[in-house]
Design an enzyme around this catalytic site. Structure first.
Site, mmCIF file in Angstrom:
data_model
loop_
_atom_site.group_PDB
_atom_site.id
_atom_site.type_symbol
_atom_site.label_atom_id
_atom_site.label_comp_id
_atom_site.label_asym_id
_atom_site.label_seq_id
_atom_site.Cartn_x
_atom_site.Cartn_y
_atom_site.Cartn_z
ATOM 1 N N ASP A 1 0.201 -24.740 -8.981
ATOM 2 C CA ASP A 1 0.398 -25.598 -10.497
ATOM 3 C C ASP A 1 -0.187 -26.867 -10.176
ATOM 4 O O ASP A 1 -0.351 -27.655 -9.038
ATOM 5 C CB ASP A 1 2.081 -25.740 -10.638
ATOM 6 C CG ASP A 1 2.899 -25.889 -9.555
ATOM 7 O OD1 ASP A 1 2.484 -25.624 -8.279
ATOM 8 O OD2 ASP A 1 4.083 -26.446 -9.505
ATOM 9 N N GLU B 1 5.358 -24.953 -7.657
ATOM 10 C CA GLU B 1 5.891 -25.554 -6.412
ATOM 11 C C GLU B 1 6.364 -26.948 -6.720
ATOM 12 O O GLU B 1 7.340 -27.591 -6.300
ATOM 13 C CB GLU B 1 4.798 -25.618 -5.326
ATOM 14 C CG GLU B 1 5.169 -26.154 -3.984
ATOM 15 C CD GLU B 1 5.335 -27.455 -3.923
ATOM 16 O OE1 GLU B 1 6.109 -27.839 -3.101
ATOM 17 O OE2 GLU B 1 4.609 -28.264 -4.636
ATOM 18 N N GLU B 2 5.834 -27.656 -7.824
ATOM 19 C CA GLU B 2 6.040 -29.093 -8.007
ATOM 20 C C GLU B 2 7.484 -29.304 -8.685
ATOM 21 O O GLU B 2 7.979 -30.392 -8.522
ATOM 22 C CB GLU B 2 5.048 -29.742 -9.086
ATOM 23 C CG GLU B 2 3.555 -29.603 -8.497
ATOM 24 C CD GLU B 2 3.385 -30.744 -7.153
ATOM 25 O OE1 GLU B 2 4.527 -31.475 -6.910
ATOM 26 O OE2 GLU B 2 2.283 -30.631 -6.599
HETATM 27 ZN ZN LIG Z 1 2.648 -31.906 -4.973
HETATM 28 ZN ZN LIG Z 2 1.518 -29.576 -3.126
#
Ligand SMILES: [Zn+2]
Ligand SMILES: [Zn+2]
Length: 437
Positions: A96, A163-164
């Protein structure tokens, strides 16, 4: 950029014979990998929306003979290469981008704009460098397929979404990553690093990144006229006391030898000069390494909020409401210590002592942690790969200037150095773990 890449290639020439072979293979892949990188960089996608990026990884892996499954945990992909008996190794890249408008001014900069679910129009940028992660993932997939004669086992390569938002790893595991697909004995990944020179590899045995919790506190009061405070219970005064008291959690209740952060990042209340509002809202980020410290902080926040409200004479039915956002929790990243030391020693034999350096832990978060925490027997390691162009690093150091961090609209890694170093390091470690006996 080109000159710096030549620099890394030149370094490769000074390496021992085995590494030189792998380095040479990486070098041959670089023009094609850089084309993929430029495409990914110019077309970033926000968390949960990584459809195009996942499609690129899936197509690349399929061409190489991997068995590819898409839409695992949302937009995630799993590419499996079975190659005889032996260990199962997982290699992960996250996919992402971020709601950041790129300001690097570079020719290939992202011009993508989207309107988020919340209705905010924003630019989108790979400001965390996940485009370098995906590109190196393709590089590893290629080199492992090309070197099948050298290893035996099962390689599980995953493209992870979101992930963010601290969600993607959890969603992939919940969607059967370890039940529908071979469960790994080893999990590997890297993250580009904005604080040290391009082409260096950083490792941290043990805790490397923190537990990250987001906490909301709704501080209730009794509103009224600003000129008649005696008829009210002012939530701004109470929330201010809570903010003050929270500062003692880390300084007075946690051992000085443990690491912890309690930051109140947002404080909102009121609408006008002469009105005492009936609510104040606080938003906190809470960081720690161990589960014990995390529990102490979260319990302490609830206790302090309630205690200050009682002291302020708030009625029982208006006690502060403390909400820990479970969906945004990222557990701390723990690199299996002996395994990390072993891999670092191995990397030093290929890359040299100067390029492989131990790094202190940081209070940022990474949900790669979940792949190792799922089962304590899994040996897990995420390494840093430096991305700051050497000239930029030297100049900033000389002038005492701060470098742009990850997530900055100005973050412009030396992508060829990051991608070539990460591809070689991850492939070398994977080959080592699955080497034919
Ligand atoms: Zn990040
Ligand atoms: Zn990252």
């Amino acid at each position: 950029m080109r000159i710096l890449w030549t620099g890394v290639a030149a370094l490769a020439l000074a390496m021992p014979a085995t590494a030189q072979t792998l380095g040479g293979e990486v070098e041959k892949q670089m023009p094609s990998l850089m084309a993929i990188y430029k495409d990914l960089h110019a077309n970033p996608e926000l968390s949960f929306m990584e459809v195009r990026s996942a499609g690129i990884l899936a197509a690349e892996a399929r061409k190489l003979g991997y068995k590819v499954t898409e839409k695992v945990g949302g937009t995630g992909i799993v590419a499996v290469l079975e190659n005889g008996p032996g260990p199962v190794v997982l290699v992960r890249a996250d996919m992402d981008g971020l709601p950041v408008t790129e300001q690097t001014g570079l020719a290939g900069a992202s011009k993508v704009r989207v309107t988020t679910k919340e209705g905010v129009e924003t630019g989108v940028m790979h400001a965390c460098g996940h485009d370098t992660h995906m590109t190196a993932w393709v590089g590893v997939a290629r080199l492992m397929a090309a070197n099948k004669a050298k290893w035996s086992g099962t390689l599980v390569m995953i493209g992870q979404p979101a992930e963010e938002r601290g969600a993607g790893a959890r969603m992939m595991l919940a969607d059967g990553l370890y039940t529908r697909f071979p469960k790994p004995q080893y999990a590997l990944a890297f993250h580009d690093a904005a604080q040290f020179p391009a082409g260096k590899i950083g490792y941290t045995p043990g805790y490397a990144l923190a537990n990250v919790d987001s906490v909301d506190i709704s501080v209730k009061g009794v509103g009224g006229h600003g000129a008649y405070p005696q008829t009210t219970k002012d939530p701004i005064v109470l929330a201010s006391r809570i903010v003050g008291a929270l500062q003692t959690l880390v300084s007075r209740e946690i051992s000085p030898l443990d690491s912890a952060v309690v930051t109140v990042g947002s404080f909102h209340a009121g609408a006008k000069h002469n009105i005492i509002s009936d609510e104040a809202k606080l938003q906190l980020t809470v960081r720690s390494y161990s589960d014990e410290v995390r529990d102490h902080l979260l319990d302490g926040i609830a206790r302090i909020a309630k205690g200050e409200a009682i002291a302020a004479g708030i009625p029982d039915d208006k006690m502060p409401v403390v909400t820990v956002n479970k969906d945004e929790y990222t557990p701390s990243t723990f690199n299996t210590p002996e395994f990390t030391e072993e891999m670092a020693a191995f990397l030093k034999t290929s890359f040299g002592d100067d390029r492989v350096v131990q790094m202190p832990p940081v209070m940022g978060g990474e949900d790669f942690s979940r792949f190792g925490r799922e089962d304590k027997s899994i040996k897990s390691l995420i390494v840093w790969v430096g991305g700051v162009p050497q000239a930029e690093y030297d100049a900033a150091k000389k002038e005492g200037r701060t470098l742009p961090s990850l997530h900055s609209p100005f973050w412009a890694p030396d992508a060829p150095a990051v991608i070539s170093t990460a591809t070689e390091a991850l492939t070398a470690m994977t080959l080592k773990l699955m080497a034919k006996k």
